[in-house]
Design an enzyme around this catalytic site. Structure first.
Site, PDB file in Angstrom:
ATOM      1  N   ARG A  18     -19.767  13.530  12.981  1.00 28.36           N
ATOM      2  CA  ARG A  18     -20.431  12.875  11.853  1.00 28.36           C
ATOM      3  C   ARG A  18     -21.530  11.917  12.260  1.00 28.36           C
ATOM      4  NH1 ARG A  18     -14.960  11.916   8.292  1.00 28.36           N
ATOM      5  NH2 ARG A  18     -14.795  14.125   7.790  1.00 28.36           N
ATOM      6  N   HIS A  71     -18.353   5.603   4.576  1.00 27.60           N
ATOM      7  CA  HIS A  71     -17.252   6.473   4.208  1.00 27.60           C
ATOM      8  C   HIS A  71     -15.904   6.000   4.738  1.00 27.60           C
ATOM      9  CE1 HIS A  71     -15.045  10.157   3.534  1.00 27.60           C
ATOM     10  NE2 HIS A  71     -14.847  10.351   4.815  1.00 27.60           N
ATOM     11  N   GLY A  99      -0.584   4.532  -0.257  1.00 30.01           N
ATOM     12  CA  GLY A  99      -1.387   5.732  -0.015  1.00 30.01           C
ATOM     13  C   GLY A  99      -0.612   6.600   0.963  1.00 30.01           C
ATOM     14  N   LEU A 100      -1.308   7.473   1.662  1.00 31.63           N
ATOM     15  CA  LEU A 100      -0.600   8.365   2.581  1.00 31.63           C
ATOM     16  C   LEU A 100       0.235   7.594   3.593  1.00 31.63           C
ATOM     17  CD1 LEU A 100      -3.094  11.204   3.440  1.00 31.63           C
ATOM     18  CD2 LEU A 100      -0.931  11.350   2.219  1.00 31.63           C
ATOM     19  N   GLY A 152       1.276   4.357   3.615  1.00 29.02           N
ATOM     20  CA  GLY A 152       2.328   3.505   3.063  1.00 29.02           C
ATOM     21  C   GLY A 152       3.440   4.293   2.387  1.00 29.02           C
ATOM     22  N   GLY A 199       0.833  -1.193   0.000  1.00 30.38           N
ATOM     23  CA  GLY A 199       0.000   0.000   0.000  1.00 30.38           C
ATOM     24  C   GLY A 199       0.864   1.237   0.000  1.00 30.38           C
TER      25      GLY A 199
HETATM   26  C1  FAD Z   1     -13.930  10.978  -0.417  1.00 29.28           C
HETATM   27  C2  FAD Z   1     -13.109  10.951   0.827  1.00 29.28           C
HETATM   28  C3  FAD Z   1     -12.708  12.136   1.434  1.00 29.28           C
HETATM   29  C4  FAD Z   1     -11.940  12.132   2.581  1.00 29.28           C
HETATM   30  N1  FAD Z   1     -11.577  13.312   3.133  1.00 29.28           N
HETATM   31  C5  FAD Z   1     -10.790  13.307   4.236  1.00 29.28           C
HETATM   32  C6  FAD Z   1     -10.346  14.529   4.800  1.00 29.28           C
HETATM   33  O1  FAD Z   1     -10.657  15.625   4.330  1.00 29.28           O
HETATM   34  N2  FAD Z   1      -9.556  14.476   5.881  1.00 29.28           N
HETATM   35  C7  FAD Z   1      -9.170  13.292   6.433  1.00 29.28           C
HETATM   36  O2  FAD Z   1      -8.427  13.315   7.399  1.00 29.28           O
HETATM   37  N3  FAD Z   1      -9.561  12.122   5.903  1.00 29.28           N
HETATM   38  C8  FAD Z   1     -10.364  12.093   4.821  1.00 29.28           C
HETATM   39  N4  FAD Z   1     -10.769  10.899   4.293  1.00 29.28           N
HETATM   40  C9  FAD Z   1     -10.228   9.647   4.821  1.00 29.28           C
HETATM   41  C10 FAD Z   1      -8.824   9.426   4.320  1.00 29.28           C
HETATM   42  O3  FAD Z   1      -8.713   9.876   3.000  1.00 29.28           O
HETATM   43  C11 FAD Z   1      -8.395   7.971   4.336  1.00 29.28           C
HETATM   44  O4  FAD Z   1      -8.734   7.387   5.536  1.00 29.28           O
HETATM   45  C12 FAD Z   1      -6.904   7.859   4.165  1.00 29.28           C
HETATM   46  O5  FAD Z   1      -6.483   8.576   3.051  1.00 29.28           O
HETATM   47  C13 FAD Z   1      -6.468   6.422   4.049  1.00 29.28           C
HETATM   48  O6  FAD Z   1      -5.096   6.379   3.739  1.00 29.28           O
HETATM   49  P1  FAD Z   1      -4.317   5.023   3.731  1.00 29.28           P
HETATM   50  O7  FAD Z   1      -2.916   5.351   3.360  1.00 29.28           O
HETATM   51  O8  FAD Z   1      -4.535   4.305   5.000  1.00 29.28           O
HETATM   52  O9  FAD Z   1      -5.002   4.141   2.600  1.00 29.28           O
HETATM   53  P2  FAD Z   1      -5.267   4.391   1.032  1.00 29.28           P
HETATM   54  O10 FAD Z   1      -4.985   5.749   0.596  1.00 29.28           O
HETATM   55  O11 FAD Z   1      -6.597   3.811   0.758  1.00 29.28           O
HETATM   56  O12 FAD Z   1      -4.169   3.506   0.335  1.00 29.28           O
HETATM   57  C14 FAD Z   1      -4.276   2.125   0.257  1.00 29.28           C
HETATM   58  C15 FAD Z   1      -3.099   1.617  -0.543  1.00 29.28           C
HETATM   59  O13 FAD Z   1      -3.021   0.217  -0.401  1.00 29.28           O
HETATM   60  C16 FAD Z   1      -2.932  -0.406  -1.657  1.00 29.28           C
HETATM   61  N5  FAD Z   1      -3.532  -1.730  -1.478  1.00 29.28           N
HETATM   62  C17 FAD Z   1      -4.665  -2.056  -0.811  1.00 29.28           C
HETATM   63  N6  FAD Z   1      -4.845  -3.381  -0.826  1.00 29.28           N
HETATM   64  C18 FAD Z   1      -3.803  -3.907  -1.494  1.00 29.28           C
HETATM   65  C19 FAD Z   1      -3.438  -5.227  -1.839  1.00 29.28           C
HETATM   66  N7  FAD Z   1      -4.154  -6.281  -1.474  1.00 29.28           N
HETATM   67  N8  FAD Z   1      -2.309  -5.383  -2.563  1.00 29.28           N
HETATM   68  C20 FAD Z   1      -1.549  -4.319  -2.951  1.00 29.28           C
HETATM   69  N9  FAD Z   1      -1.854  -3.064  -2.634  1.00 29.28           N
HETATM   70  C21 FAD Z   1      -2.975  -2.866  -1.910  1.00 29.28           C
HETATM   71  C22 FAD Z   1      -3.609   0.528  -2.614  1.00 29.28           C
HETATM   72  O14 FAD Z   1      -3.134   0.317  -3.906  1.00 29.28           O
HETATM   73  C23 FAD Z   1      -3.167   1.878  -2.044  1.00 29.28           C
HETATM   74  O15 FAD Z   1      -1.879   2.174  -2.506  1.00 29.28           O
HETATM   75  C24 FAD Z   1     -11.559  10.899   3.143  1.00 29.28           C
HETATM   76  C25 FAD Z   1     -11.965   9.716   2.564  1.00 29.28           C
HETATM   77  C26 FAD Z   1     -12.776   9.736   1.439  1.00 29.28           C
HETATM   78  C27 FAD Z   1     -13.278   8.461   0.910  1.00 29.28           C
END
Ligand code: FAD
Ligand code: SF4
Ligand code: FES
Lengths: 638, 247
Positions: A331, A402, A43-44, A46, A41
């Site tokens: 929320r 969400h 995202g932010l 990872g 992963g």
């Molecule tokens: C529309 C929306 C608006 C939001 N607005 C806000 C906000 O304003 N403020 C706030 O604080 N939060 C907000 N959130 C919440 C926040 O965006 C998320 O909780 C946060 O970005 C999650 O980050 P993450 O790095 O944990 O996961 P993600 O960004 O979801 O990244 C997941 C990563 O894992 C990878 N991955 C997943 N499963 C696998 C697998 N099996 N094999 C390989 N790769 C995999 C994906 O490719 C991706 O790279 C919002 C959420 C949404 C839906």
């Protein structure tokens, strides 16, 4: 028997993290080069973790099913990110951010973790600005803040309605810099399909190359999952289409406890469902509640156009019921109230399942340009989808799934119940208790990745010398074979129903019975319907194509198969928790004013579930929550 | 309404592709273009045929994953909109709609409408960052930045990396994409230290990936869903000249 020692350091709350960092064993720079860490992963959470660990000298193997780290779902976050900078001088502090987060989570999170989150929040903003992230600024050149739900101070940093995009591009830039330096090897379009555990420790993963279908094993000294949340289990949610639970779920089946799966956040301000063909729901950022006013007609059955309804016939119900927080209640509260007014027959729009979010006042006060500067992209998005102009008619909004507060259990070091498996970001359960406050997920993802894991993983590795394990070990061979067999099994189903249809049906069960409000009878129904649907899935699904080629339907099927199992655990968890707290609202447990009624005596714990076998109830383990620095009170936003 | 789709189908990068026609009935105006494709795909799956592969994820215009050539226009007929935000109300009953992938040497086809855009990541790797290590950054308000500069940086940083600029350019140039990143950092104080190497390295990588030269036709700006302005390209050119002269 699983052990749940959260490893919370001793000492006063404000000194725990500093003391812990000092006590952790260090890996010396020459040795860091010998260790390989897998990060699933980007995202932010990872990307920030992978970049920072690479800067420290570790070798990183990073994986994502996306084509580029920049596509992760984090990109879609709109409103902003919290920090306790107190730049507006309105009384914020680390303790206040901690307190608001614990309270917002309805006292179901661990104090020590949340305090640390508040503590590092300020470093995040510094880091992001240094990376060139263009946060909104005031005319004097300093950073601007806005307010979010559940707080009475302005502590949210933002970049228009595209904060997640800017933060992710920042983390991505740190990551590509390390890719360039050769410290990170990034595997795009690779799906992790299993975790490999050797001698009780997480030592690798099995992936499928989504372009070629090739199945590969990867070995490392530790594995980090930063794979996001599971709100897509509902089918319709604000998450990106591909967001899924597979990485967490497969790790769960390998022994990682899953905590509080029933804590799912239903966001109050989303564009309502318009019809059957709807594939996803779009969020309208919570920040809009800074300036928009929520209302419905006073009387049921009032079908006049919104602008024809005079003030005296409108009910600004949030302002009425919660005079001190008004439109900025958390929320869970805002969502439940929206559902309640719609259930009373006062909902608006064609389906009656919507409330107004009205900007007329602020447009009159500050002008259209002012609103456009702040929220332009959200207004455009709204118009694209609905065909209506929100500068002229109020938006229609309704709650939608969400975010998921539940996730893999982790201790203070962010390590799961499997030694060597760390979980970051939305994928873990750590900081938000039963309800997350707005702008706190971005903060948590980046806190975990930039400022927590780089320390705590060192503590783990320092105690475990690097060895020469490779993928010829039988655990790798077995896991690989398991993955291959499960894909073949999916392709061998001789049905005729598209996977998407089955997923939609699962979503409907969850929305009806494990959604915004829950009761015993409904949950028992869900516990019958989910396994039945799962059985149907394995008989009726139709998955075209082969496993050794690019096959999006197969990807989807494998994810939906996991959702079908996870859904059952969510219902089990929701049924067992005989109280209401935060987003988990059990109709049987409410105050006279219809607010959530907690039962701290019996339920002040995180519910951590141990996998047994598909279709068998999971085993509950409790981590009691100890509150030494805040008093458990009934949340009041009145 | 009812529409006829002529869709590019191609099994993989090493097999030639061709257009295949599909009639899609019962399309509602409120459907997004992708929901219309979902519906078609589900009917193909039911018939045991292979669904059409297309890239998408957020479906709200921010992740940059989607991108189709629709009737010869990148992201379809509307201005400032990604393919995923396009709704069927932009089409009429009886329309024939031609759907193709991005076509550029540097974006090889993976399958059907999906192309490989990792060349963009490699351009980013060549210099699309400010070299700060985690921790140790000064207080975020230590360096005031004028609202004007911050807003300009934001406008450049709004690029979603979709590749429409490349697809629509007759030279398949990646200039707008690269220029947006170079500009974002060029207007910020934090970006000054590496300013010269950044532009030189990113441009060199852009050329190495096989993107064409920019001849200032402006097609990219017209089709960019985020309305990234040509001003960015002018700035890149200045930056490039400055850096080259400084040698
Ligand atoms: C529309 C929306 C608006 C939001 N607005 C806000 C906000 O304003 N403020 C706030 O604080 N939060 C907000 N959130 C919440 C926040 O965006 C998320 O909780 C946060 O970005 C999650 O980050 P993450 O790095 O944990 O996961 P993600 O960004 O979801 O990244 C997941 C990563 O894992 C990878 N991955 C997943 N499963 C696998 C697998 N099996 N094999 C390989 N790769 C995999 C994906 O490719 C991706 O790279 C919002 C959420 C949404 C839906
Ligand atoms: S400049 Fe515009 S068209 Fe090009 S990649 Fe960025 S957003 Fe897409
Ligand atoms: S699917 Fe994300 S921009 Fe279109």
């Amino acid at each position: 028997m699983m052990k749940f020692d959260a490893h919370i350091p001793d000492g006063p709350l404000a000194e725990k993290w500093t003391q812990h960092k000092f006590n952790l064993k260090l890996v010396n720079p020459a040795n860091k080069r010998k260790y390989t860490i897998i990060v699933v992963g980007t995202g932010l959470a990872g990307a920030s973790a992978a970049a920072t660990l690479a800067e420290l000298g570790y070798n990183i193997l990073a994986f994502s099913y996306h084509e580029s780290p920049r596509r992760a779902h984090s990109i879609a976050a709109q409103g902003g990110i919290n920090a306790a900078k107190n730049y507006p001088n309105d009384g914020d502090s680390i303790f206040r951010l901690f307190y608001d987060t614990i309270k917002g989570g309805d006292y179901r999170a661990r104090e020590a973790n949340v305090y640390r989150l508040a503590e590092v929040s300020n470093n995040i903003i510094d880091q992001c600005v240094a990376q060139g992230i263009p946060f909104a600024r005031e005319y004097g050149g300093l950073l601007d803040n806005r307010s979010f739900g559940g707080a009475q101070v302005s502590r949210t940093f933002y970049a228009k309605g595209q904060t997640g995009q800017q933060l992710l591009l920042g983390a991505y830039s740190a990551l590509v810099r390390q890719m360039h330096a050769g410290k990170v090897k990034f595997h795009p379009r690779h799906d992790m399909l299993d975790l490999v555990v050797v001698d009780g420790r997480a030592r690798g993963i099995i992936t499928r190359n989504l372009v070629t279908g090739e199945i590969t094993a990867h070995v490392a000294d530790a594995v980090i999952l930063a794979t996001g949340g599971y709100a897509n289990v509902f089918y319709l949610s604000t998450n990106a289409m591909a967001s899924n639970a597979t990485a967490s779920w497969r790790a769960h089946k390998r022994g990682a406890a899953f905590a509080n799966p029933c804590y799912t956040q239903i966001h109050p301000t989303c564009i309502p469902v318009s019809s059957e063909h709807q594939s996803k729901l779009t969020l309208m950022s919570e920040s809009l509640r800074n300036d928009g006013r929520v209302w419905v007609p006073k009387n049921p059955g009032d079908t006049r156009a919104p602008n024809d309804i005079p003030e005296e016939d409108r009910d600004y119900y949030l302002e009425r019921i919660y005079p001190s927080f008004g439109n900025l209640v958390p929320r869970d509260v805002a969502s439940r109230r929206a559902k309640a007014v719609c259930d009373e027959g006062r909902g608006v729009g064609a389906t009656g399942k919507a409330v107004y979010l009205d900007f007329a006042d602020v447009i009159q006060r500050n002008g259209r340009q002012w609103v456009e500067d702040k929220y332009g992209n959200l207004f455009d998005m709204y118009q694209q989808i609905t065909g209506e102009n929100p500068y002229e008619v109020p938006m229609r909004i309704y709650p939608a799934p969400h975010y998921t507060m539940g996730g893999l259990w982790v201790d203070y070091n962010l390590m799961s119940t499997i030694p060597g498996l760390f979980v970051l970001g939305e994928a873990n359960f750590s900081d938000h208790g039963a309800n997350r406050l707005g702008a706190s997920a971005l903060m948590q993802g980046l806190a975990d990745g930039y400022f927590v894991i780089p320390y705590t993983i060192g503590g783990y590795l320092a105690q475990k010398p690097h060895d020469s394990l490779d993928t010829s070990h039988e655990e790798f061979t077995k896991a690989r074979k398991g993955v291959e067999d499960s894909l073949k099994r999916l392709l061998s189903i001789q049905g005729d129903e598209p996977v998407e249809e089955l997923h939609k049906r699962l979503g409907r069960i969850l929305w009806d019975y494990v959604g915004m409000s829950r009761n015993r009878k409904g949950l028992e129904t869900a516990l019958k319907e989910i396994p039945a649907l799962r059985e149907e899935f394995w008989k009726k699904a139709r998955i075209p194509g082969r496993e050794d080629e690019f096959n999006p339907e197969l990807e989807k099927a494998s994810r939906v198969a996991d959702f079908m199992e996870l859904a059952e655990l969510m219902a089990q968890d929701a049924l067992h928790r005989e109280e209401s707290c935060g987003a988990h609202f059990r109709e049987e447990y409410q105050t006279e004013e219809n607010e959530a009624k907690r039962d701290d005596e019996h339920f002040a714990y995180s519910a951590n579930w141990e996998f047994v076998e598909v279709g068998k109830p999971e085993i509950l383990h409790k981590e009691e929550l100890v509150f030494e620095n805040v008093q458990l009170t009934t949340r009041s936003y009145k | 309404m009812k529409v006829t789709l002529k869709v590019w189908r191609q099994k993989n990068g090493s097999t030639p592709g061709q257009f295949v026609s599909y009639e899609v009935d019962q399309v509602s105006e409120d459907m997004s273009f992708f929901e219309m494709l979902d519906m078609l795909n589900n009917s193909l799956v039911r018939k045991g045929e292979e669904p059409i592969s297309f890239d998408h994820d957020c479906r709200e215009g921010i992740c940059g994953t989607c991108g189709l050539m629709i009737n010869g226009r990148a992201h379809g007929p509307l201005k400032g909109v990604t393919t995923c935000q396009l709704h069927m109300r932009s089409f009429s009953d009886g329309d024939t709609i031609v759907v193709e992938p991005w076509r550029a040497r540097a974006f090889p086809v993976i399958r059907d409408l999906i192309v490989d855009r990792t060349a963009f990541d490699r351009i980013m790797e060549a210099g699309g960052y400010i070299s700060v290590r985690t921790g140790g950054a000064p207080d975020a308000n230590a360096i005031p930045i004028s609202k004007k500069a911050a807003d300009a940086a934001f406008d450049s940083a709004a690029c979603i990396g979709c590749g429409a600029c490349v697809a629509t350019c007759k030279n398949s140039s990646a200039m707008l994409f690269t220029a947006a990143k170079v500009s974002q950092f060029a207007v910020l104080p934090q970006g000054q230290v590496e300013r010269k190497e950044r532009v030189l390295n990113m441009v060199a990588q852009m050329d190495a990936e096989g993107f064409g030269a920019c001849t200032n036709t402006g097609a990219c700006e017209a089709e960019c869903p985020k309305e990234i302005s040509l001003v960015n390209i002018a700035r890149l050119n200045r930056e490039f000249l400055r850096a080259s002269l400084a040698g």
